[in-house]
Design an enzyme around this catalytic site. Structure first.
Site, PDB file in Angstrom:
ATOM      1  N   ASN A 133      -2.044  -6.635  -2.727  1.00  0.00           N
ATOM      2  CA  ASN A 133      -2.073  -6.368  -1.485  1.00  0.00           C
ATOM      3  C   ASN A 133      -3.901  -6.312  -0.826  1.00  0.00           C
ATOM      4  O   ASN A 133      -4.057  -6.933  -0.013  1.00  0.00           O
ATOM      5  CB  ASN A 133      -1.978  -5.798  -0.452  1.00  0.00           C
TER       6      ASN A 133
ATOM      7  N   ILE B  32      -7.957  -8.799   2.746  1.00  0.00           N
ATOM      8  CA  ILE B  32      -6.679  -7.278   3.044  1.00  0.00           C
ATOM      9  C   ILE B  32      -5.800  -8.066   3.806  1.00  0.00           C
ATOM     10  O   ILE B  32      -5.193  -8.433   4.661  1.00  0.00           O
ATOM     11  CB  ILE B  32      -7.541  -5.605   3.186  1.00  0.00           C
ATOM     12  N   CYS B  33      -4.306  -7.378   3.324  1.00  0.00           N
ATOM     13  CA  CYS B  33      -3.720  -7.701   4.223  1.00  0.00           C
ATOM     14  C   CYS B  33      -2.932  -6.789   3.991  1.00  0.00           C
ATOM     15  O   CYS B  33      -2.265  -6.211   2.991  1.00  0.00           O
ATOM     16  CB  CYS B  33      -2.628  -9.010   2.653  1.00  0.00           C
ATOM     17  N   LEU B  34      -3.077  -6.855   5.520  1.00  0.00           N
ATOM     18  CA  LEU B  34      -2.426  -4.979   5.800  1.00  0.00           C
ATOM     19  C   LEU B  34      -2.430  -5.277   7.745  1.00  0.00           C
ATOM     20  O   LEU B  34      -3.165  -5.873   7.938  1.00  0.00           O
ATOM     21  CB  LEU B  34      -3.319  -3.588   5.944  1.00  0.00           C
TER      22      LEU B  34
END
Length: 193
Positions: free
Chosen positions: A115, A122-124
């Site tokens: 992620n 960032i993948c959030l």
């Protein structure tokens, strides 16, 4: 500790004393008018105080300029999981549109993570203004939510089904031992405590 009263006082009469009385660029009738505190600054004073009391034990926040609450670094040192023993640094910039827009976060430590890209993206969900899963940014969210979310990326919020680093996610699904070895290689090279 930063307080709202101190922040108001500092932004009030031309920057306060201690600067040798220099007021370059302040001419005209508006120069004596106290500067208004933005909504972002008002919220940040309150949220930073809250952060100091509710920070995960694996996290440390550093303000490089104590008078600038909108820019800081976060260091996460996981004590469990694949990245245990590493030290991961993030830059956090709170935009002027806060709390209507999420903070901008970048990972400054190179790591192997499904992620977080090698470039630091960032993948959030909560860092997205619009999120498909409905868990994106909302004005009710706070900085502590961002920090707890980032911290959780190293423990229970791993998402191998919707990865940013597809290669890392595929490696995990095909060969967990090789994935773990590559994580350890990155931790040793870039994230030693």
């Amino acid at each position: 500790m930063i307080t709202l009263a101190r922040k108001k006082k500092e932004s009030g009469s031309g920057g306060g004393g201690g600067n040798g009385g220099s007021t370059t660029g302040s001419t005209g009738p508006l120069s004596d008018t106290p500067k208004r505190i933005s909504i972002r600054e008002f919220l940040l004073v309150k949220e930073v105080q809250e952060l100091e009391q509710n920070l995960p034990t694996t996290c440390k926040v550093t303000f490089h300029d104590p008078n600038v609450l909108s820019e800081f670094t976060l260091v996460i040192s996981p004590n469990e999981g694949f990245w245990c023993g590493g030290r991961f640094k993030f830059s956090i910039l709170v935009p002027e549109e806060y709390n209507m827009a999420p903070p901008k976060v970048k990972c400054l430590t190179k790591l192997w993570h499904p992620n977080i890209s090698v470039e630091g993206d960032i993948c959030l969900s909560l860092l997205r203004l619009n999120s498909i899963d409905g868990l994106g940014w909302a004005p009710t969210r706070r900085l502590k939510d961002v920090i707890w979310g980032l911290n959780s990326l190293f423990t229970d919020l791993l998402n191998f089904d919707d990865p940013l680093n597809i290669e890392a996610a595929e490696q995990y699904s095909k060969d967990k031992e090789r994935f773990q070895a590559k994580v350890r290689e990155y931790v040793s090279a870039y994230a030693r405590r």
